[in-house]
Design a protein around this motif. Structure first.
Motif, PDB file in Angstrom:
ATOM      1  N   ARG A 186       0.849  -1.201   0.000  1.00  0.00           N
ATOM      2  CA  ARG A 186       0.000   0.000   0.000  1.00  0.00           C
ATOM      3  C   ARG A 186       0.879   1.244   0.000  1.00  0.00           C
ATOM      4  O   ARG A 186       2.026   1.221   0.407  1.00  0.00           O
ATOM      5  N   SER A 187       0.269   2.362  -0.410  1.00  0.00           N
ATOM      6  CA  SER A 187       1.016   3.631  -0.446  1.00  0.00           C
ATOM      7  C   SER A 187       1.100   4.219   0.956  1.00  0.00           C
ATOM      8  O   SER A 187       0.291   3.888   1.840  1.00  0.00           O
ATOM      9  N   ASP A 188       2.039   5.138   1.155  1.00  0.00           N
ATOM     10  CA  ASP A 188       2.140   5.811   2.458  1.00  0.00           C
ATOM     11  C   ASP A 188       0.857   6.589   2.759  1.00  0.00           C
ATOM     12  O   ASP A 188       0.408   6.628   3.903  1.00  0.00           O
ATOM     13  N   ALA A 189       0.254   7.152   1.732  1.00  0.00           N
ATOM     14  CA  ALA A 189      -0.989   7.922   1.941  1.00  0.00           C
ATOM     15  C   ALA A 189      -2.087   7.002   2.468  1.00  0.00           C
ATOM     16  O   ALA A 189      -2.801   7.347   3.422  1.00  0.00           O
ATOM     17  N   GLN A 190      -2.188   5.801   1.878  1.00  0.00           N
ATOM     18  CA  GLN A 190      -3.212   4.844   2.347  1.00  0.00           C
ATOM     19  C   GLN A 190      -2.950   4.480   3.806  1.00  0.00           C
ATOM     20  O   GLN A 190      -3.888   4.391   4.607  1.00  0.00           O
ATOM     21  N   LYS A 191      -1.696   4.290   4.131  1.00  0.00           N
ATOM     22  CA  LYS A 191      -1.367   3.864   5.509  1.00  0.00           C
ATOM     23  C   LYS A 191      -1.599   5.005   6.500  1.00  0.00           C
ATOM     24  O   LYS A 191      -2.081   4.797   7.606  1.00  0.00           O
ATOM     25  N   ARG A 192      -1.292   6.222   6.075  1.00  0.00           N
ATOM     26  CA  ARG A 192      -1.558   7.362   6.964  1.00  0.00           C
ATOM     27  C   ARG A 192      -3.069   7.467   7.227  1.00  0.00           C
ATOM     28  O   ARG A 192      -3.502   7.684   8.354  1.00  0.00           O
ATOM     29  N   THR A 193      -3.858   7.284   6.181  1.00  0.00           N
ATOM     30  CA  THR A 193      -5.324   7.329   6.321  1.00  0.00           C
ATOM     31  C   THR A 193      -5.793   6.228   7.266  1.00  0.00           C
ATOM     32  O   THR A 193      -6.630   6.462   8.143  1.00  0.00           O
ATOM     33  N   LEU A 194      -5.213   5.044   7.121  1.00  0.00           N
ATOM     34  CA  LEU A 194      -5.608   3.915   7.980  1.00  0.00           C
ATOM     35  C   LEU A 194      -5.312   4.220   9.452  1.00  0.00           C
ATOM     36  O   LEU A 194      -6.164   3.994  10.320  1.00  0.00           O
ATOM     37  N   LEU A 195      -4.139   4.749   9.740  1.00  0.00           N
ATOM     38  CA  LEU A 195      -3.782   5.074  11.130  1.00  0.00           C
ATOM     39  C   LEU A 195      -4.818   6.042  11.718  1.00  0.00           C
ATOM     40  O   LEU A 195      -5.286   5.870  12.839  1.00  0.00           O
ATOM     41  N   LYS A 196      -5.195   7.035  10.926  1.00  0.00           N
ATOM     42  CA  LYS A 196      -6.145   8.065  11.375  1.00  0.00           C
ATOM     43  C   LYS A 196      -7.536   7.466  11.603  1.00  0.00           C
ATOM     44  O   LYS A 196      -8.157   7.656  12.645  1.00  0.00           O
ATOM     45  N   LYS A 197      -8.011   6.719  10.610  1.00  0.00           N
ATOM     46  CA  LYS A 197      -9.380   6.198  10.678  1.00  0.00           C
ATOM     47  C   LYS A 197      -9.539   5.126  11.765  1.00  0.00           C
ATOM     48  O   LYS A 197     -10.576   5.061  12.429  1.00  0.00           O
ATOM     49  N   ILE A 198      -8.520   4.292  11.961  1.00  0.00           N
ATOM     50  CA  ILE A 198      -8.616   3.277  13.027  1.00  0.00           C
ATOM     51  C   ILE A 198      -8.644   3.981  14.389  1.00  0.00           C
ATOM     52  O   ILE A 198      -9.431   3.619  15.273  1.00  0.00           O
ATOM     53  N   THR A 199      -7.819   5.022  14.527  1.00  0.00           N
ATOM     54  CA  THR A 199      -7.818   5.772  15.789  1.00  0.00           C
ATOM     55  C   THR A 199      -9.211   6.344  16.060  1.00  0.00           C
ATOM     56  O   THR A 199      -9.755   6.220  17.163  1.00  0.00           O
ATOM     57  N   GLU A 200      -9.815   6.940  15.036  1.00  0.00           N
ATOM     58  CA  GLU A 200     -11.171   7.499  15.196  1.00  0.00           C
ATOM     59  C   GLU A 200     -12.167   6.406  15.579  1.00  0.00           C
ATOM     60  O   GLU A 200     -13.035   6.601  16.442  1.00  0.00           O
ATOM     61  N   ALA A 201     -12.012   5.231  14.943  1.00  0.00           N
ATOM     62  CA  ALA A 201     -12.939   4.122  15.224  1.00  0.00           C
ATOM     63  C   ALA A 201     -12.855   3.733  16.706  1.00  0.00           C
ATOM     64  O   ALA A 201     -13.874   3.495  17.365  1.00  0.00           O
ATOM     65  N   VAL A 202     -11.645   3.686  17.232  1.00  0.00           N
ATOM     66  CA  VAL A 202     -11.469   3.305  18.650  1.00  0.00           C
ATOM     67  C   VAL A 202     -12.033   4.394  19.569  1.00  0.00           C
ATOM     68  O   VAL A 202     -12.771   4.101  20.518  1.00  0.00           O
TER      69      VAL A 202
END
Lengths: 61, 61, 61, 61, 61, 61
Positions: free
Chosen positions: F12-28
């Motif tokens: 995956r791209s760094d942008a995708q991974k940055r988005t994932l870190l953000k969205k998982i944090t929000e989910a928690v």
């Protein structure tokens, strides 16, 4: 794939955990563009007395 | 950060586990020079019958 | 047994990591009274851009 | 070494899990040519309601 | 499901690792009676200098 | 706390991974009602040849 493991202290309600499973799955699908059915999420709960921050168990914080 | 996960068979006392949480935290602070409050330690216990060495479950060793 | 997994961001020196392996092993031996040779410690490093606190990657904090 | 962690939903019999510990150990020995006694396998079970595929907990699938 | 994570020191050949992925999958299918396509196996490699037994890194053993 | 570990194949791209870190944090945060700064997310990437579904490495699927 991917597989997400959440290490958390015990104590949340089943409703909170069901919401977490759903929202983390959505986060992965939106970020990685994978099919929902390929995303596995596991919540690994630990008793508060077996988990610490700063060396102090969570049941003593 | 960092987060430490200890995979151990069930059977130790709470006092032993409290000591482990404290000493592992100290080990991380002394080695990595991080703030104590940033260190999370989780003990993930497994029943002896679900954990093996050499293919033999720990409850049969 | 037990097995300890340390999830940490990249960036520490080899000397720091060698010290951490040694000190965590001692912590487990002193706390659980197990034989030193039964204790396995693994440091699972993650690039700072792939690890976050508060949703912000460690390379942006 | 190596250490194998199996993340699985609860629900299998002890006999199935004993077989799994044995067969995974054999798989590692045959593939990596290591001594059987150096292979640790842990089954980390999760209640079906705390584990999901596609955002749906396994107790609702 | 289930998901299997293998924590191993670096150093094996790709052929050994391919064999391990295959044999562990077969072990899970034969033991748990699940569909092959539901079994995910990940090999998490660690540099020998970041992994220890008895407090001694594997590159010094 | 909690700590989330994402086991994913490389690619995956760094942008995708940055988005994932953000969205998982929000989910928690949204699900467990914890403070954002207490949520740690790590993406543990594995080369496609070291990760399989159905016994077939992802670089051969």
């Amino acid at each position: 794939m991917p597989e997400v493991v959440v290490f958390a202290a015990e104590g949340r309600s089943d409703a909170q955990k069901r919401t977490l499973l759903k929202k983390i799955t959505e986060a992965v699908v939106e970020s990685f563009g994978v099919d929902k059915e390929s995303v596995i999420v596991s919540i690994q709960e630990t008793p508060k007395k077996h988990k610490s921050r700063g060396g102090v168990p969570f049941d003593e914080r």
